[in-house]
Design a protein around this motif. Structure first.
Motif, PDB file in Angstrom:
ATOM      1  N   TYR A 188      77.428 -20.296  96.809  1.00  0.00           N
ATOM      2  CA  TYR A 188      76.573 -21.122  97.998  1.00  0.00           C
ATOM      3  C   TYR A 188      75.793 -20.829  98.987  1.00  0.00           C
ATOM      4  O   TYR A 188      75.401 -21.951  99.626  1.00  0.00           O
ATOM      5  N   PHE A 189      76.643 -20.075  99.080  1.00  0.00           N
ATOM      6  CA  PHE A 189      75.994 -19.320 100.757  1.00  0.00           C
ATOM      7  C   PHE A 189      74.591 -18.759 100.654  1.00  0.00           C
ATOM      8  O   PHE A 189      75.206 -18.514 101.999  1.00  0.00           O
ATOM      9  N   LEU A 190      74.313 -18.116  99.701  1.00  0.00           N
ATOM     10  CA  LEU A 190      73.619 -17.106  99.373  1.00  0.00           C
ATOM     11  C   LEU A 190      71.803 -17.912  99.747  1.00  0.00           C
ATOM     12  O   LEU A 190      71.410 -17.417 100.875  1.00  0.00           O
ATOM     13  N   PRO A 191      72.078 -19.274  99.721  1.00  0.00           N
ATOM     14  CA  PRO A 191      71.052 -20.210 100.658  1.00  0.00           C
ATOM     15  C   PRO A 191      70.822 -20.140 102.570  1.00  0.00           C
ATOM     16  O   PRO A 191      69.612 -19.680 102.921  1.00  0.00           O
ATOM     17  N   LEU A 192      71.537 -19.856 102.398  1.00  0.00           N
ATOM     18  CA  LEU A 192      72.450 -19.932 103.933  1.00  0.00           C
ATOM     19  C   LEU A 192      72.333 -18.272 104.921  1.00  0.00           C
ATOM     20  O   LEU A 192      71.822 -18.535 105.552  1.00  0.00           O
ATOM     21  N   ILE A 193      72.055 -17.286 103.774  1.00  0.00           N
ATOM     22  CA  ILE A 193      72.126 -15.966 103.805  1.00  0.00           C
ATOM     23  C   ILE A 193      70.580 -15.874 103.838  1.00  0.00           C
ATOM     24  O   ILE A 193      69.911 -15.286 105.158  1.00  0.00           O
ATOM     25  N   ASN A 194      69.964 -16.209 103.019  1.00  0.00           N
ATOM     26  CA  ASN A 194      68.853 -16.046 103.009  1.00  0.00           C
ATOM     27  C   ASN A 194      68.034 -16.450 104.330  1.00  0.00           C
ATOM     28  O   ASN A 194      67.052 -16.205 104.803  1.00  0.00           O
ATOM     29  N   GLU A 195      68.207 -18.087 104.667  1.00  0.00           N
ATOM     30  CA  GLU A 195      67.639 -18.625 105.761  1.00  0.00           C
ATOM     31  C   GLU A 195      67.930 -17.322 107.571  1.00  0.00           C
ATOM     32  O   GLU A 195      66.980 -17.337 108.101  1.00  0.00           O
ATOM     33  N   THR A 196      69.410 -17.399 107.618  1.00  0.00           N
ATOM     34  CA  THR A 196      69.581 -16.307 108.169  1.00  0.00           C
ATOM     35  C   THR A 196      68.939 -14.712 108.690  1.00  0.00           C
ATOM     36  O   THR A 196      67.991 -15.439 109.498  1.00  0.00           O
ATOM     37  N   VAL A 197      68.688 -14.282 106.862  1.00  0.00           N
ATOM     38  CA  VAL A 197      67.695 -13.511 107.242  1.00  0.00           C
ATOM     39  C   VAL A 197      66.994 -13.964 107.461  1.00  0.00           C
ATOM     40  O   VAL A 197      65.096 -13.065 108.461  1.00  0.00           O
ATOM     41  N   GLU A 198      65.945 -14.643 106.912  1.00  0.00           N
ATOM     42  CA  GLU A 198      64.200 -15.156 106.795  1.00  0.00           C
ATOM     43  C   GLU A 198      63.811 -15.447 108.526  1.00  0.00           C
ATOM     44  O   GLU A 198      62.952 -15.479 109.279  1.00  0.00           O
ATOM     45  N   LYS A 199      65.620 -16.313 109.281  1.00  0.00           N
ATOM     46  CA  LYS A 199      65.063 -15.914 110.582  1.00  0.00           C
ATOM     47  C   LYS A 199      64.714 -15.177 111.489  1.00  0.00           C
ATOM     48  O   LYS A 199      63.282 -15.403 112.325  1.00  0.00           O
ATOM     49  N   ILE A 200      65.204 -14.053 111.122  1.00  0.00           N
ATOM     50  CA  ILE A 200      64.906 -12.759 112.299  1.00  0.00           C
ATOM     51  C   ILE A 200      63.407 -12.532 111.786  1.00  0.00           C
ATOM     52  O   ILE A 200      62.598 -11.317 112.418  1.00  0.00           O
ATOM     53  N   TYR A 201      62.202 -12.312 110.922  1.00  0.00           N
ATOM     54  CA  TYR A 201      60.585 -12.088 110.333  1.00  0.00           C
ATOM     55  C   TYR A 201      60.267 -12.846 111.295  1.00  0.00           C
ATOM     56  O   TYR A 201      58.973 -13.382 111.599  1.00  0.00           O
TER      57      TYR A 201
END
Lengths: 249, 249
Positions: A188-201
Motif C-alpha cells: 500500500y505504501f509503494l505509490p507513496l514512496i514512489n511519489e516521494t522519490v519522483e518529487k526530488i527529480y
C-alpha cells in the motif's frame, strides 16, 4: 590497455558486463571463487583463473574493503596501473610497487538486476595526470557521469550514499515493521514512496518536506510517540523530527 | 449520492479530479479561497461557492487537521454523511448531528502532479455498516486498494507513512546537504536512490539492507563519524546505525 578484473562478486560481475557491453576487452577475470568466475566467464566470454594472474597494464580490484589490502599484494607487475573500487578507502591501501588509483562506481549492485551503466557515476583518482586521463576515458566509454575525485571527496560521496540509500532502506524496513504490526500490506505504501522519490527529480528535497514535524504539529508528534512501542522506532522518530525542526526553524 | 467536497487545497483538488475522471458527479466544491475554488471549478466543471453550502447526502471535508473541527460545524444537515480525509484524527473530531466517517487517501499530493488514482489506497471508516459500504463502493470506483480501517489502525498507517515518506525525504535533504558541501551534483545520487526503491518491489527491505552498519564495518563507521561536522547529521548517523545494528544482531 590490457585489463584484468580481480574479484567475482557483484561489483566485479557488473564491471565485466559493462566493459563487455561497451566493447572494452577484459583479458582475464581473476579471483578465488571458481564457480562465480566460471559463470562470469561464460556469460561474457572472458578467460578466468583462480591460480595464475595474467600480466596486464590495468588491474581493477573489485573485492570487499576487508580483502582489498591482501589481494593487492598479489600484483607483482611494477609497470601496472592498479585501481580499487571502494568508496571508503584511499588508493594507498593498495600494497605494491605499481601506480595506484581508484575507480569507484556509485551504485548498489546485485547480480540479478539489469542496470543502465550510462547513468552510474564513476569517481576516479590516480597518482598522475596521464593515468587519471586513461581511467577517465575508460569510465567515459561506460558512463555519462565521470568525475575526478580524491579520497577526501570520495569519503563524503560514500557518506551521502549511506544517508540516501542505506538509511532510506532501513526506514523502509522500520516502516514495514510498523505496517506488519497492524496486518497492513506494505505494498500500500509503494505509490507513496514512489511519489516521494519522483518529487526530488523536480524539487530540492529541502523544499519538498511534508509531515507533522515541518508543520509543527505537536499534537500528531505526541500521538505518534505514544503509539510507538519499539525503542529503536522511537529513537528514530525523535531524532528525525528534531533534525527536521532544526532544519526549518 | 449527492456529494459536496469542502476544501480547495491539494487533497480537495485531487479528489475532485479523481471523482470527475471516474464519472462520479460532484455537486459543489465549497471553501474559502475563491481563486482556488474557481480554478478547480473550471478544470472539472463543478459548481463552487465560498458562501452557500449546498444540501447534500455526502460531504467530504478535505481541509487541514487544524481547520477540520471548525469547518465541520458549518454542516447543519442532520441527514448527511460527513467524512474527513485526515490520517491522524478520529471521526469524532467532526462536530455536528450527522453521521460521521473517514475517507483517507494515502498519498502525498501536490496539484501539479498527475497521479494514478487506481493505485492510491483509500482507508475508510463509518459509524454503521450501510455508510461503510457506501464509502467503500465509492472509493472502489476510484481505486483498486480500499480497506476499512478504524482510527487506531489509521494512526499506524500515518505513522508508517511518516517513516517511509516524510523521514525518507528528510534523509534526501540531509544527503543533499552533505553532497552540496563537497560541490557534488546531487543528481549523481538519483540512480542509486532509484535502485534502492526498485529493490523493495522484489525484496523485503529487511533483507535488502546494505552499508557499513549491517556488515559491522566499524572502521567506516568511525571514519564517517569523524567526517561529519553537522550535529543533526551526526545524531541521525548514530541513531540509524544503532537501529540497524539492533535489527540484525
Amino acid at each position: 590497455m590490457k585489463t584484468v578484473i580481480i574479484g567475482s562478486g557483484n561489483v566485479a560481475y557488473h564491471l565485466a558486463k559493462a566493459f563487455t557491453q561497451n566493447n572494452i576487452k577484459v583479458h582475464q577475470i581473476f579471483g578465488r571463487n571458481e564457480i562465480e568466475l566460471s559463470n562470469i566467464s561464460n556469460e561474457f566470454n572472458i578467460p578466468y583463473s583462480n591460480e595464475n594472474l595474467e600480466e596486464a597494464e590495468l588491474y581493477i580490484i573489485a573485492v570487499s574493503d576487508s580483502s582489498l589490502e591482501n589481494v593487492s599484494e598479489l600484483i607483482k607487475n611494477e609497470n601496472a596501473l592498479v585501481a580499487h573500487t571502494s568508496g571508503s578507502l584511499p588508493k594507498e591501501i593498495l600494497k605494491g610497487n605499481y601506480r595506484k588509483a581508484s575507480f569507484y562506481p556509485l551504485q548498489t549492485f546485485s547480480k540479478t538486476k539489469v542496470l543502465d551503466y550510462s547513468k552510474i557515476p564513476f569517481f576516479i583518482e590516480a597518482e598522475d595526470q596521464i593515468d587519471e586521463k586513461s581511467l577517465f576515458e575508460l569510465a567515459s566509454i561506460i558512463s555519462e557521469n565521470v568525475e575526478v575525485s580524491n579520497y577526501e571527496k570520495r569519503k563524503y560521496i560514500h557518506l551521502t550514499a549511506v544517508f540516501a540509500c542505506n538509511f532510506v532502506n532501513h526506514l523502509f524496513a522500520r516502516a514495514k515493521e510498523i505496517s506488519d504490526s497492524q496486518d497492513l500490506d506494505f505494498n500500500y505504501f509503494l505509490p507513496l514512496i514512489n511519489e516521494t522519490v519522483e518529487k526530488i527529480y523536480h524539487l530540492d528535497p529541502k523544499l519538498a518536506q511534508t509531515g507533522p514535524a515541518v508543520r509543527g504539529d505537536e499534537r500528531v508528534l505526541k500521538l505518534h510517540e505514544e503509539s510507538i512501542t519499539n525503542e529503536e522506532q522511537l529513537d528514530i522518530y525523535k531524532t528525525l523530527n528534531e533534525s527536521i525542526k532544526k532544519m526549518y526553524q
